[in-house]
Design a protein around this motif. Sequence first.
Motif, PDB file in Angstrom:
ATOM      1  N   THR A  70       1.043  -1.147  -0.117  1.00 12.71           N
ATOM      2  CA  THR A  70      -0.041   0.035  -0.082  1.00 12.71           C
ATOM      3  C   THR A  70       0.753   1.294   0.049  1.00 12.71           C
ATOM      4  O   THR A  70       0.170   2.359  -0.237  1.00 12.71           O
ATOM      5  N   THR A  71       2.122   1.193   0.265  1.00 10.91           N
ATOM      6  CA  THR A  71       2.758   2.347   0.392  1.00 10.91           C
ATOM      7  C   THR A  71       3.895   2.956  -0.782  1.00 10.91           C
ATOM      8  O   THR A  71       4.861   1.983  -0.934  1.00 10.91           O
ATOM      9  N   PRO A  72       3.545   3.614  -1.506  1.00 12.92           N
ATOM     10  CA  PRO A  72       4.586   3.774  -2.467  1.00 12.92           C
ATOM     11  C   PRO A  72       5.971   4.117  -1.976  1.00 12.92           C
ATOM     12  O   PRO A  72       6.700   3.877  -2.891  1.00 12.92           O
ATOM     13  N   GLU A  73       6.073   4.744  -0.870  1.00 12.14           N
ATOM     14  CA  GLU A  73       7.511   4.937  -0.174  1.00 12.14           C
ATOM     15  C   GLU A  73       8.110   3.872   0.085  1.00 12.14           C
ATOM     16  O   GLU A  73       9.380   4.060   0.291  1.00 12.14           O
ATOM     17  N   ALA A  74       7.656   2.755  -0.101  1.00 13.26           N
ATOM     18  CA  ALA A  74       8.322   1.423   0.418  1.00 13.26           C
ATOM     19  C   ALA A  74       9.504   1.080  -0.853  1.00 13.26           C
ATOM     20  O   ALA A  74      10.236   0.083  -0.626  1.00 13.26           O
ATOM     21  N   PHE A  75       9.299   1.677  -1.910  1.00 13.09           N
ATOM     22  CA  PHE A  75      10.113   1.209  -3.097  1.00 13.09           C
ATOM     23  C   PHE A  75      10.729   2.396  -3.703  1.00 13.09           C
ATOM     24  O   PHE A  75      10.332   3.754  -3.551  1.00 13.09           O
ATOM     25  N   VAL A  76      11.892   2.444  -4.361  1.00 16.15           N
ATOM     26  CA  VAL A  76      12.681   3.252  -4.930  1.00 16.15           C
ATOM     27  C   VAL A  76      11.785   4.238  -5.964  1.00 16.15           C
ATOM     28  O   VAL A  76      11.418   3.559  -6.855  1.00 16.15           O
ATOM     29  N   PRO A  77      11.473   5.535  -5.922  1.00 16.27           N
ATOM     30  CA  PRO A  77      11.145   6.279  -6.950  1.00 16.27           C
ATOM     31  C   PRO A  77      11.291   6.346  -8.319  1.00 16.27           C
ATOM     32  O   PRO A  77      12.499   6.392  -8.143  1.00 16.27           O
ATOM     33  N   LYS A  78      10.745   6.577  -9.152  1.00 17.74           N
ATOM     34  CA  LYS A  78      11.284   6.904 -10.509  1.00 17.74           C
ATOM     35  C   LYS A  78      11.534   8.399 -10.426  1.00 17.74           C
ATOM     36  O   LYS A  78      10.302   9.401 -10.506  1.00 17.74           O
ATOM     37  N   LEU A  79      12.677   8.899 -10.916  1.00 19.51           N
ATOM     38  CA  LEU A  79      12.917  10.407 -10.517  1.00 19.51           C
ATOM     39  C   LEU A  79      13.432  10.941 -11.967  1.00 19.51           C
ATOM     40  O   LEU A  79      13.809  10.210 -12.578  1.00 19.51           O
ATOM     41  N   ASP A  80      12.920  12.206 -12.084  1.00 15.23           N
ATOM     42  CA  ASP A  80      13.381  12.634 -13.330  1.00 15.23           C
ATOM     43  C   ASP A  80      14.666  13.498 -13.242  1.00 15.23           C
ATOM     44  O   ASP A  80      15.243  13.588 -12.112  1.00 15.23           O
ATOM     45  N   GLY A  81      15.473  13.858 -14.274  1.00 17.99           N
ATOM     46  CA  GLY A  81      16.753  14.626 -13.986  1.00 17.99           C
ATOM     47  C   GLY A  81      17.688  14.038 -15.255  1.00 17.99           C
ATOM     48  O   GLY A  81      17.159  13.194 -15.919  1.00 17.99           O
ATOM     49  N   ASP A  82      18.926  14.610 -15.055  1.00 22.51           N
ATOM     50  CA  ASP A  82      19.955  14.215 -16.050  1.00 22.51           C
ATOM     51  C   ASP A  82      20.424  12.781 -15.904  1.00 22.51           C
ATOM     52  O   ASP A  82      20.816  12.215 -16.774  1.00 22.51           O
TER      53      ASP A  82
END
Length: 204
Positions: free
Chosen positions: A146-158
């Motif tokens: 249930t918790t999105p923060e439990a996994f590494v998020p997809k981040l934008d950037g270079d």
Amino acid sequence: MEKIIKLLAKSQYTFTNFARISIFIVMAWIGGLKAFQYEADGIVPFVINSPAMRFFYHNTEKRVLDKNGELIPEYQLFKNPEGRVVKKNIAWHQENGTYIFSYILGFVIVSIGLMIFLGIWYPKIGVLGALFTVLMSLVTLSFLITTPEAFVPKLDGDFPSPNYGFPYLSAAGRLVLKDVIMLAAALIIAAESASRLIKKSDIK
């Protein structure tokens, strides 16, 4: 080697009690920390995203636009980094009921830990404490879903990382996964306490 095996076999009850003491230490420590602001803030992502627990909070349905114009849960704008106190974030958490819930949760966790510890002498209390620990561990493990923060998020950037989402556990996810051990230990303690109850009361 034979002596070691015999010693280990004779030490089963002692090691079970060590498991009880270990669980008590963890629960007393973590439960006690629930009285402090940084710990109360830290559990918000778990609770607010849990269908079984989110009703304890008041701001669960609120959505806001982030700096990129994306709609996100409001709580994500009011996270307090550990070791920092941001007044506007504190005010949001007070309105959310974060601290009141954390105090109650801490009391419950410490109480369950104490029941586990008392199981050394009182098997009936030990059974109840162990079963409550099993329930608590199952709820905690459900946070992996249930918790999105439990996994590494997809981040934008270079230089975005290619490792995100399942199975890449974040620090929060790794903390939650450890409850598998708590679950196993609680089941062993419940079985041992039940065995002593049967011997004590001649239950067939």
